[in-house]
Write an enzyme that holds these catalytic residues in place. Structure first.
Site, mmCIF file in Angstrom:
data_model
loop_
_atom_site.group_PDB
_atom_site.id
_atom_site.type_symbol
_atom_site.label_atom_id
_atom_site.label_comp_id
_atom_site.label_asym_id
_atom_site.label_seq_id
_atom_site.Cartn_x
_atom_site.Cartn_y
_atom_site.Cartn_z
ATOM 1 N N ASN A 1 0.813 -1.206 0.000
ATOM 2 C CA ASN A 1 0.000 0.000 0.000
ATOM 3 C C ASN A 1 0.849 1.260 0.000
ATOM 4 O OD1 ASN A 1 -2.407 1.642 0.276
ATOM 5 N ND2 ASN A 1 -3.378 -0.146 1.213
ATOM 6 N N HIS B 1 22.927 -0.431 12.030
ATOM 7 C CA HIS B 1 24.213 0.238 12.224
ATOM 8 C C HIS B 1 24.832 -0.160 13.566
ATOM 9 C CE1 HIS B 1 24.156 3.028 8.802
ATOM 10 N NE2 HIS B 1 22.833 3.011 8.958
ATOM 11 N N THR C 1 10.952 -6.776 16.189
ATOM 12 C CA THR C 1 12.398 -6.848 16.402
ATOM 13 C C THR C 1 12.929 -8.276 16.431
ATOM 14 O OG1 THR C 1 12.104 -6.849 18.813
ATOM 15 C CG2 THR C 1 12.350 -4.707 17.728
ATOM 16 N N LYS C 2 12.017 -9.273 16.417
ATOM 17 C CA LYS C 2 12.459 -10.673 16.451
ATOM 18 C C LYS C 2 11.546 -11.503 15.560
ATOM 19 C CE LYS C 2 9.707 -11.970 20.528
ATOM 20 N NZ LYS C 2 9.757 -12.547 21.898
ATOM 21 N N LYS D 1 -2.164 -13.394 20.128
ATOM 22 C CA LYS D 1 -2.937 -14.627 20.152
ATOM 23 C C LYS D 1 -2.540 -15.496 18.966
ATOM 24 C CE LYS D 1 -7.026 -13.191 17.509
ATOM 25 N NZ LYS D 1 -8.520 -13.125 17.508
#
Length: 228
Positions: free
Chosen positions: A127, A157, A208-209, A226
């Site tokens: 989008n 970085h 982040t994971k 969930k």
């Protein structure tokens, strides 16, 4: 409806159906807009873009390193889309990929270190105002929905040394988004993330994971809300 059959044929999807009612004026304006996208795309195909089917090109589309871009059938680039394919693998689009207005795909950040590139699978829609950085390599699978304002970064970085931050180098792992995922509006996906099939990312999440899939994730940083 004849337009149903036309779009169904173009997409190669026998189940495609327009579910809403449109006036003739509304449909004619859609066809008019798409017609001129095809005209612009056809000229681009003759000059530099390699596609296997129709190319719908919006106004003010900017493409750099076009020799490194390949596409399947029915590539749609909305108005003001910017692509810079300079990288090891370039940019590869599958069939029926759409990228809406003001979106950006950049594969190399600084010339000193060439990026890896971006692959986007079949029937995936991106989008408006999305950003994809392919420096460390970004793979997006088939039937993926990417909402407006989503940002995907495949480079990070280093910052723990004592010198200038812009001289400490980068780490690159890459981002992998498997088939049938939905990335909600305004989400950010950081380098090293792998999302399994049927991962839904809530709007505004910072991922982040990695997650295995079949789940709804959200929050900052994102966590499983969930299973689905």
């Amino acid at each position: 409806m004849k337009i149903d059959r036309l779009i169904s044929k173009l997409k190669g999807d026998s189940n495609y159906k327009i579910e809403s009612e449109y006036s003739n004026v509304e449909l004619m304006k859609v066809i008019y807009y798409r017609f001129f996208q095809v005209v612009r795309g056809t000229f681009s195909k003759l000059l530099f873009i390699k596609t296997n089917g129709l190319f719908f090109k919006g106004r003010n589309v900017k493409i750099r390193q076009s020799q490194l871009i390949t596409a399947g059938k029915n590539l749609i680039l909305g108005d003001n889309v910017f692509l810079d394919a300079l990288s090891v693998n370039g940019i590869k689009f599958g069939n029926n990929v759409s990228i809406e207005r003001n979106s950006i795909i950049v594969c190399t950040g600084v010339i000193a270190k060439k990026g890896i590139g971006v692959i986007i699978g079949n029937n995936t829609g991106i989008n408006a105002n999305a950003f994809i950085g392919g420096q460390g390599g970004v793979y997006i699978g088939n039937h993926v929905i990417i909402g407006p304002g989503v940002m995907i970064f495949s480079e990070n970085h280093k910052f723990e040394g004592s010198g200038f931050l812009n001289q400490q180098g980068e780490t690159r792992i890459g981002v992998h988004i498997n088939d049938n995922c939905w990335i909600g509006s305004g989400s950010k996906i950081l380098d090293g993330v792998c999302l399994g099939s049927r991962t839904v990312v809530a709007a505004g999440a910072v991922v982040t994971k990695s997650f295995d899939g079949n789940c709804l994730i959200g929050g900052v940083p994102a966590k499983i809300l969930k299973k689905i």
